[in-house]
Design a protein around this motif. Structure first.
Motif, PDB file in Angstrom:
ATOM      1  N   GLY A   1     127.951  49.799  69.987  1.00 16.18           N
ATOM      2  CA  GLY A   1     126.939  50.777  69.571  1.00 16.18           C
ATOM      3  C   GLY A   1     125.706  50.787  70.451  1.00 16.18           C
ATOM      4  O   GLY A   1     125.786  50.620  71.658  1.00 16.18           O
ATOM      5  N   ASN A   2     124.557  50.959  69.816  1.00 12.85           N
ATOM      6  CA  ASN A   2     123.258  51.022  70.498  1.00 12.85           C
ATOM      7  C   ASN A   2     122.345  49.980  69.841  1.00 12.85           C
ATOM      8  O   ASN A   2     121.410  50.338  69.120  1.00 12.85           O
ATOM      9  N   PRO A   3     122.594  48.677  70.075  1.00 12.00           N
ATOM     10  CA  PRO A   3     121.874  47.635  69.347  1.00 12.00           C
ATOM     11  C   PRO A   3     120.372  47.608  69.598  1.00 12.00           C
ATOM     12  O   PRO A   3     119.615  47.102  68.763  1.00 12.00           O
ATOM     13  N   GLU A   4     119.905  48.143  70.701  1.00 15.43           N
ATOM     14  CA  GLU A   4     118.464  48.144  71.003  1.00 15.43           C
ATOM     15  C   GLU A   4     117.798  49.441  70.588  1.00 15.43           C
ATOM     16  O   GLU A   4     116.599  49.623  70.791  1.00 15.43           O
ATOM     17  N   GLY A   5     118.571  50.393  70.047  1.00 22.71           N
ATOM     18  CA  GLY A   5     118.008  51.665  69.605  1.00 22.71           C
ATOM     19  C   GLY A   5     117.449  52.518  70.740  1.00 22.71           C
ATOM     20  O   GLY A   5     116.445  53.190  70.576  1.00 22.71           O
TER      21      GLY A   5
END
Length: 60
Positions: free
Chosen positions: A55-59
């Motif tokens: 996913g996009n763990p750091e946003g």
């Protein structure tokens, strides 16, 4: 591509290496991937490490 700070950058895969250009300066790295671990190799020497995450763990 130009960013808001006027940095010009691009990337491509060439001869099994990731090549990146920033403001006309270019360099290439090979990647070694084992499981979720990445090792960046530059001129045959370890240049850094990283981790593949879902996913996009750091946003970003």
């Amino acid at each position: 591509m130009r960013n808001a700070d006027e940095t010009e950058s691009s990337w491509k895969v060439e001869d099994d290496a990731l090549c990146m250009t920033f403001n006309r300066s270019s360099d290439c790295w090979r990647l070694s991937i084992e499981g979720n671990s990445i090792t960046w190799l530059r001129h045959g020497e370890m240049a850094g490490t990283g981790e593949i995450r879902d996913g996009n763990p750091e946003g970003l």
